[in-house]
Scaffold this motif. Structure first.
Motif, PDB file in Angstrom:
ATOM      1  N   ALA A   1     -42.400  10.113 -33.876  1.00  0.00           N
ATOM      2  CA  ALA A   1     -42.389   9.418 -32.601  1.00  0.00           C
ATOM      3  C   ALA A   1     -43.168  10.258 -31.592  1.00  0.00           C
ATOM      4  O   ALA A   1     -43.306  11.483 -31.744  1.00  0.00           O
ATOM      5  CB  ALA A   1     -40.952   9.218 -32.139  1.00  0.00           C
ATOM      6  N   ALA A   2     -43.687   9.611 -30.555  1.00  0.00           N
ATOM      7  CA  ALA A   2     -44.458  10.340 -29.539  1.00  0.00           C
ATOM      8  C   ALA A   2     -43.599  11.428 -28.905  1.00  0.00           C
ATOM      9  O   ALA A   2     -44.055  12.573 -28.715  1.00  0.00           O
ATOM     10  CB  ALA A   2     -44.985   9.374 -28.482  1.00  0.00           C
ATOM     11  N   GLU A   3     -42.348  11.117 -28.573  1.00  0.00           N
ATOM     12  CA  GLU A   3     -41.391  12.122 -28.095  1.00  0.00           C
ATOM     13  C   GLU A   3     -40.537  12.517 -29.299  1.00  0.00           C
ATOM     14  O   GLU A   3     -39.505  11.919 -29.578  1.00  0.00           O
ATOM     15  CB  GLU A   3     -40.564  11.550 -26.946  1.00  0.00           C
ATOM     16  CG  GLU A   3     -41.424  11.208 -25.726  1.00  0.00           C
ATOM     17  CD  GLU A   3     -40.608  10.678 -24.561  1.00  0.00           C
ATOM     18  OE1 GLU A   3     -39.367  10.618 -24.669  1.00  0.00           O
ATOM     19  OE2 GLU A   3     -41.223  10.323 -23.538  1.00  0.00           O
ATOM     20  N   TRP A   4     -40.984  13.528 -29.998  1.00  0.00           N
ATOM     21  CA  TRP A   4     -40.541  13.787 -31.363  1.00  0.00           C
ATOM     22  C   TRP A   4     -39.355  14.737 -31.490  1.00  0.00           C
ATOM     23  O   TRP A   4     -38.709  14.803 -32.536  1.00  0.00           O
ATOM     24  CB  TRP A   4     -41.700  14.374 -32.171  1.00  0.00           C
ATOM     25  CG  TRP A   4     -42.295  15.612 -31.538  1.00  0.00           C
ATOM     26  CD1 TRP A   4     -43.289  15.655 -30.609  1.00  0.00           C
ATOM     27  CD2 TRP A   4     -41.912  16.970 -31.777  1.00  0.00           C
ATOM     28  NE1 TRP A   4     -43.560  16.951 -30.251  1.00  0.00           N
ATOM     29  CE2 TRP A   4     -42.731  17.780 -30.958  1.00  0.00           C
ATOM     30  CE3 TRP A   4     -40.977  17.572 -32.602  1.00  0.00           C
ATOM     31  CZ2 TRP A   4     -42.630  19.174 -30.937  1.00  0.00           C
ATOM     32  CZ3 TRP A   4     -40.869  18.959 -32.593  1.00  0.00           C
ATOM     33  CH2 TRP A   4     -41.699  19.745 -31.764  1.00  0.00           C
ATOM     34  N   LEU A   5     -39.050  15.513 -30.472  1.00  0.00           N
ATOM     35  CA  LEU A   5     -38.080  16.595 -30.617  1.00  0.00           C
ATOM     36  C   LEU A   5     -36.669  16.116 -30.276  1.00  0.00           C
ATOM     37  O   LEU A   5     -36.387  15.740 -29.135  1.00  0.00           O
ATOM     38  CB  LEU A   5     -38.463  17.771 -29.719  1.00  0.00           C
ATOM     39  CG  LEU A   5     -37.641  19.054 -29.892  1.00  0.00           C
ATOM     40  CD1 LEU A   5     -37.728  19.573 -31.327  1.00  0.00           C
ATOM     41  CD2 LEU A   5     -38.085  20.118 -28.895  1.00  0.00           C
ATOM     42  N   ILE A   6     -35.776  16.131 -31.277  1.00  0.00           N
ATOM     43  CA  ILE A   6     -34.375  15.749 -31.069  1.00  0.00           C
ATOM     44  C   ILE A   6     -33.559  16.948 -30.603  1.00  0.00           C
ATOM     45  O   ILE A   6     -32.763  16.848 -29.664  1.00  0.00           O
ATOM     46  CB  ILE A   6     -33.775  15.171 -32.364  1.00  0.00           C
ATOM     47  CG1 ILE A   6     -34.450  13.844 -32.717  1.00  0.00           C
ATOM     48  CG2 ILE A   6     -32.269  14.983 -32.235  1.00  0.00           C
ATOM     49  CD1 ILE A   6     -33.985  13.248 -34.032  1.00  0.00           C
ATOM     50  N   ALA A   7     -33.738  18.099 -31.241  1.00  0.00           N
ATOM     51  CA  ALA A   7     -32.978  19.306 -30.898  1.00  0.00           C
ATOM     52  C   ALA A   7     -33.694  20.514 -31.485  1.00  0.00           C
ATOM     53  O   ALA A   7     -34.458  20.392 -32.450  1.00  0.00           O
ATOM     54  CB  ALA A   7     -31.545  19.223 -31.429  1.00  0.00           C
ATOM     55  N   HIS A   8     -33.441  21.687 -30.907  1.00  0.00           N
ATOM     56  CA  HIS A   8     -34.027  22.904 -31.473  1.00  0.00           C
ATOM     57  C   HIS A   8     -33.309  24.129 -30.935  1.00  0.00           C
ATOM     58  O   HIS A   8     -32.589  24.061 -29.937  1.00  0.00           O
ATOM     59  CB  HIS A   8     -35.521  23.001 -31.144  1.00  0.00           C
ATOM     60  CG  HIS A   8     -35.814  23.513 -29.761  1.00  0.00           C
ATOM     61  ND1 HIS A   8     -35.651  22.742 -28.632  1.00  0.00           N
ATOM     62  CD2 HIS A   8     -36.240  24.725 -29.329  1.00  0.00           C
ATOM     63  CE1 HIS A   8     -35.982  23.435 -27.564  1.00  0.00           C
ATOM     64  NE2 HIS A   8     -36.333  24.653 -27.957  1.00  0.00           N
ATOM     65  N   GLN A   9     -33.499  25.245 -31.627  1.00  0.00           N
ATOM     66  CA  GLN A   9     -33.106  26.562 -31.144  1.00  0.00           C
ATOM     67  C   GLN A   9     -34.221  27.546 -31.483  1.00  0.00           C
ATOM     68  O   GLN A   9     -34.930  27.361 -32.476  1.00  0.00           O
ATOM     69  CB  GLN A   9     -31.789  27.024 -31.779  1.00  0.00           C
ATOM     70  CG  GLN A   9     -30.554  26.373 -31.176  1.00  0.00           C
ATOM     71  CD  GLN A   9     -29.275  27.054 -31.615  1.00  0.00           C
ATOM     72  OE1 GLN A   9     -29.282  28.146 -32.198  1.00  0.00           O
ATOM     73  NE2 GLN A   9     -28.146  26.417 -31.318  1.00  0.00           N
ATOM     74  N   PRO A  10     -34.377  28.600 -30.680  1.00  0.00           N
ATOM     75  CA  PRO A  10     -35.470  29.556 -30.923  1.00  0.00           C
ATOM     76  C   PRO A  10     -35.226  30.403 -32.157  1.00  0.00           C
ATOM     77  O   PRO A  10     -34.149  30.371 -32.767  1.00  0.00           O
ATOM     78  CB  PRO A  10     -35.465  30.404 -29.650  1.00  0.00           C
ATOM     79  CG  PRO A  10     -34.052  30.316 -29.151  1.00  0.00           C
ATOM     80  CD  PRO A  10     -33.603  28.925 -29.476  1.00  0.00           C
ATOM     81  N   MET A  11     -36.240  31.173 -32.505  1.00  0.00           N
ATOM     82  CA  MET A  11     -36.198  31.986 -33.722  1.00  0.00           C
ATOM     83  C   MET A  11     -35.271  33.190 -33.573  1.00  0.00           C
ATOM     84  O   MET A  11     -34.601  33.579 -34.523  1.00  0.00           O
ATOM     85  CB  MET A  11     -37.609  32.448 -34.071  1.00  0.00           C
ATOM     86  CG  MET A  11     -37.714  33.131 -35.418  1.00  0.00           C
ATOM     87  SD  MET A  11     -39.454  33.376 -35.860  1.00  0.00           S
ATOM     88  CE  MET A  11     -39.314  34.005 -37.514  1.00  0.00           C
ATOM     89  N   GLY A  12     -35.237  33.809 -32.410  1.00  0.00           N
ATOM     90  CA  GLY A  12     -34.395  34.976 -32.208  1.00  0.00           C
ATOM     91  C   GLY A  12     -35.002  36.235 -32.804  1.00  0.00           C
ATOM     92  O   GLY A  12     -36.155  36.259 -33.242  1.00  0.00           O
ATOM     93  N   ASN A  13     -34.202  37.297 -32.829  1.00  0.00           N
ATOM     94  CA  ASN A  13     -34.677  38.570 -33.369  1.00  0.00           C
ATOM     95  C   ASN A  13     -34.842  38.460 -34.879  1.00  0.00           C
ATOM     96  O   ASN A  13     -33.892  38.151 -35.593  1.00  0.00           O
ATOM     97  CB  ASN A  13     -33.685  39.692 -33.054  1.00  0.00           C
ATOM     98  CG  ASN A  13     -33.544  39.926 -31.567  1.00  0.00           C
ATOM     99  OD1 ASN A  13     -34.514  39.778 -30.823  1.00  0.00           O
ATOM    100  ND2 ASN A  13     -32.351  40.282 -31.129  1.00  0.00           N
ATOM    101  N   LEU A  14     -36.049  38.710 -35.353  1.00  0.00           N
ATOM    102  CA  LEU A  14     -36.281  38.617 -36.784  1.00  0.00           C
ATOM    103  C   LEU A  14     -35.701  39.825 -37.516  1.00  0.00           C
ATOM    104  O   LEU A  14     -35.253  39.726 -38.651  1.00  0.00           O
ATOM    105  CB  LEU A  14     -37.780  38.514 -37.067  1.00  0.00           C
ATOM    106  CG  LEU A  14     -38.165  38.137 -38.493  1.00  0.00           C
ATOM    107  CD1 LEU A  14     -37.539  36.812 -38.884  1.00  0.00           C
ATOM    108  CD2 LEU A  14     -39.671  38.058 -38.633  1.00  0.00           C
ATOM    109  N   LEU A  15     -35.682  40.976 -36.838  1.00  0.00           N
ATOM    110  CA  LEU A  15     -35.180  42.200 -37.451  1.00  0.00           C
ATOM    111  C   LEU A  15     -34.347  42.971 -36.433  1.00  0.00           C
ATOM    112  O   LEU A  15     -34.569  42.844 -35.221  1.00  0.00           O
ATOM    113  CB  LEU A  15     -36.336  43.088 -37.917  1.00  0.00           C
ATOM    114  CG  LEU A  15     -37.241  42.537 -39.020  1.00  0.00           C
ATOM    115  CD1 LEU A  15     -38.458  43.431 -39.186  1.00  0.00           C
ATOM    116  CD2 LEU A  15     -36.482  42.441 -40.327  1.00  0.00           C
ATOM    117  N   PRO A  16     -33.402  43.796 -36.886  1.00  0.00           N
ATOM    118  CA  PRO A  16     -32.669  44.671 -35.964  1.00  0.00           C
ATOM    119  C   PRO A  16     -33.572  45.815 -35.505  1.00  0.00           C
ATOM    120  O   PRO A  16     -34.637  46.051 -36.087  1.00  0.00           O
ATOM    121  CB  PRO A  16     -31.514  45.184 -36.830  1.00  0.00           C
ATOM    122  CG  PRO A  16     -32.031  45.134 -38.224  1.00  0.00           C
ATOM    123  CD  PRO A  16     -32.948  43.949 -38.273  1.00  0.00           C
ATOM    124  N   PRO A  17     -33.166  46.522 -34.453  1.00  0.00           N
ATOM    125  CA  PRO A  17     -34.008  47.624 -33.950  1.00  0.00           C
ATOM    126  C   PRO A  17     -34.285  48.691 -35.002  1.00  0.00           C
ATOM    127  O   PRO A  17     -35.342  49.304 -35.020  1.00  0.00           O
ATOM    128  CB  PRO A  17     -33.192  48.187 -32.784  1.00  0.00           C
ATOM    129  CG  PRO A  17     -32.275  47.077 -32.380  1.00  0.00           C
ATOM    130  CD  PRO A  17     -31.961  46.320 -33.638  1.00  0.00           C
TER     131      PRO A  17
END
Length: 697
Positions: free
Chosen positions: A245-261
């Protein structure tokens, strides 16, 4: 030959030594023992309790009372005795090790412990350990009947055991539901990944695949979906792309920290180990990821999930019960994805660190590459468990690859599907369930008559029902149709797609149109609301056409709104290919009504049978639906699609079976039957068997 007391005493001793290696409580031992027995389909014993009982009987017959079933260790030893001898014990224990029966909670290196336990067990059982041609891979041989040439070997404890009967339908379902995603970001860079259908028109993938794509697409080509298994109309060619659909995004969350410090830690013995082997580091990292699940749910333009099937995330392990998830993470895993430029593939490995995995992230060793992100992970029973997310390594980088990076250590990560679904709002969950477009439930009318094809009609009705611009639907009958093309069947489809109370139908034929325009207006309202009394004034001091345009249409609209508040009236005029509307005042009223349709938001008009467009119909409001011979040409494909809508595809049956059944149905119905004849054949001969097999909806 009676069993000797000495031989049995040796087996008892071996079983007790093996049982001493287990640290798990009796409930876990019983659960995992039953799982192995079930997967191996053993008739005797058929459960842990049954095995304990059989072990006791075996001992009592020999006059041996050494083992007490009330003790956890002795109970396991009795269960092992029930299996028979050393060979049978080894076969079951190899699976039990992989399932984690001998793991210790919080163990830093469970794979290493499993290797050690296996060495101890084969030593206890008196079998040999050999080294493979590759020095880094252990080969374990379990001789069968003492004949070395028939040795059973376990190459790698990282390998897993899987029941093919459980996985086979899961593979077929995944072939239908897993897709490749091609995303073009606002900066023109292209991202490719994988995804899976989780609703009628909803696809789940990773946010990092689609991040940067405009949330309102200026062009549909910016976000495209492709399934490897296409319809039979494309059996050997490139699978078609589907769009969102033209307005395609229903829901999302970001990727966050890929690795610990800190990507590595040093053990007490000085050995450097990866962070994921340390429970405390794992927990500290996972706590930061509760709102960073790296997912996106995409709204499709078409309800492909109604044809291909989709994964109901409320039925996944862990939803409502994290214990179910923990048990699913013991043993093998299977990743379904589009690695690199390859077609749909699956790779197998094992879940790791299940005891310390967070509900926000889990670990696995199925091979992946760039393009695998957004792929699906199944457990050893073929149940959907998680969304593949990324690879982790000890060089401070994340990747989609499992091989060691720069000499460091690596492992793959995923997000549990249950965690993703739990994070959605109620509104987002409803959007996931929404079909997006109109569809016929079970591919049939309300009276269960099958509807073959007619997808073009359904799409057109959907557009007119929304009424953003199109308010007028014309079913145009072209030359070359079969004798009974299902033209009037259209009315039944409309009634099924648009059920009461929201939608009200008035179906007229040319011979029912009144000579008077005023009487025609009254007829429509009385058909829409039976039993009402209504009367419109006749024209006075003006021409009839002007009266209709300036007075009658306005009064008709007001009456419609008052009589049918909050509802939508569909005026359907059928049989226009065989009869003409008389050139009377009634026809004049209808022509003016067509031209004024934009002023009556509660009204939709459908004309069935005309072979040309009426001059009185505004072109901008017209949705034209041709009904021609092309729509009936490939009956095998039409029937195959209907079988999918009926639910055949959700049974884990290979698509070729559907193609075979479709060809049989069309042949048995007469070779090239009309859709009406095919529908009658199905109702007469196949409704019952299909209901028995697929379940009546």
């Amino acid at each position: 030959m009676p069993e000797s007391a000495a031989d049995l005493a040796k087996l008892v001793k071996l079983a007790k030594r093996i049982a001493e290696l287990v640290n798990a409580p009796r409930s876990i031992v019983r659960q995992l023992f039953d799982t192995v027995v079930t997967e191996r389909k053993l008739e005797a014993p058929n459960s842990f309790l049954h095995a304990v009982l059989l072990g006791q009987i075996r001992l009592s017959r020999a006059g041996n009372s050494e083992l007490n079933p009330a003790k956890d260790g002795d109970a396991l030893a009795l269960a092992l005795l029930a299996l028979g001898g050393r060979q049978e014990m080894a076969g079951l224990l190899s699976s039990a090790i992989t399932l984690g029966l001998f793991d210790r909670a919080g163990e830093a290196n469970p794979a290493g412990r499993r290797d050690l336990v296996w060495r101890k067990i084969i030593s206890i059982l008196g079998h040999r350990t050999r080294t493979a041609t590759r020095p880094d891979v252990i080969v374990r041989a379990v001789p069968h009947g003492g004949v070395v040439g028939r040795a059973q070997t376990v190459i790698d404890m990282g390998g897993t055991w899987t029941n093919p009967e459980a996985l086979h339908p899961a593979i077929v379902l995944a072939m239908r539901r897993i897709c490749r995603i091609r995303a073009v970001r606002a900066d023109s860079t292209v991202s490719v990944g994988s995804g899976l259908l989780i609703g009628p028109a909803a696809v789940l993938t990773n946010w990092h695949i689609v991040e940067g794509v405009p949330e309102k697409l200026p062009s549909p080509n910016l976000l495209a979906i492709q399934f490897q298994i296409s319809r039979s109309g494309h059996p050997n060619g490139q699978a078609p792309y589907h769009f969102t659909a033209a307005e395609w995004l229903i829901a999302h969350q970001p990727m966050g920290n890929l690795l610990p410090p800190q990507p590595i830690f040093v053990r007490a013995d000085g050995e450097t180990r990866p962070w994921w082997e340390d429970a405390a580091m794992q927990a500290a990292w996972a706590q930061t990821l509760g709102s960073s699940l790296d997912f996106a749910i995409i709204r499709l333009k078409e309800p492909l999930g109604l044809e291909r099937g989709y994964y109901d995330l409320t039925q996944t392990p862990g939803y409502g019960n994290l214990g179910d998830l923990a048990f699913s993470l013991i043993g093998s895993c299977h990743a379904f994805h589009y690695p690199g430029s390859q077609d749909l593939s699956f790779s197998s490995g094992s879940f790791e660190y299940a005891a310390t995995s967070s509900p926000n992230r889990i670990f696995h060793k199925a091979n992946t590459t760039p393009g695998s992100s957004g792929g699906l992970l199944l457990d050893s029973n073929g149940q959907p468990v998680a969304l593949h997310h990324a690879g982790y390594d000890t060089n401070g980088q994340g990747s989609d690859t499992i091989p060691n990076v720069g000499g460091g250590m690596a492992i793959n990560g995923a997000i549990p599907l249950a965690t993703i679904y739990t994070s959605l709002s109620e509104d987002e969950k409803e959007k996931v369930k929404a079909p997006g477009k109109m569809f016929l439930v079970n591919g049939s009318l309300v009276d269960r008559r099958p509807v073959f094809g007619r997808q073009n009609l359904i799409d057109k009705v959907d557009a007119v029902a929304k009424g953003d611009l199109k308010r007028f639907l014309q079913i145009m009958v072209l030359d070359g149709l079969p004798a009974k093309p299902g033209k009037t069947f259209t009315v039944d489809i409309l009634r099924t797609l648009l059920p009461p109370p929201k939608d009200v139908f008035v179906v007229l034929t040319p011979d029912k149109i009144k000579e008077s325009g005023v009487e025609t207006a009254e007829l429509i309202l009385k058909e829409a609301v039976p039993g009402i009394e209504t009367a419109f004034e006749d024209a006075s001091n003006t021409t009839e056409a002007a009266f209709f345009a300036d007075n009658l249409i306005e009064e008709f609209s007001a009456q419609l709104k008052a009589r049918l508040p909050g509802k939508r009236l569909w005026l359907v005029i059928d049989e226009l290919d065989v009869k003409d509307i008389p050139d009377t005042s009634g026809r004049t009223f209808l022509d003016i009504l067509y031209s004024k349709l934009s002023e009556i938001p509660e009204l939709r008009i459908v004309l069935i049978g005309l072979k040309s467009v009426l001059a009185s119909v505004p072109t901008a409001q017209l949705e034209l639906c041709p009904l021609g011979p092309d729509e009936f040409r490939d009956l095998a494909n039409i029937v195959e699609r209907w079988l999918d809508q009926k639910g055949l595809g959700n049974k884990g049956i290979h698509p070729q079976v559907g193609m075979l059944l479709a060809k049989f149905m069309t042949s048995a119905a007469g070779g090239t039957p009309t859709l009406e004849e095919l529908s009658n054949f199905v109702r007469k001969h196949l409704d019952g068997p299909l209901d028995d097999f697929l379940g009546r909806v």
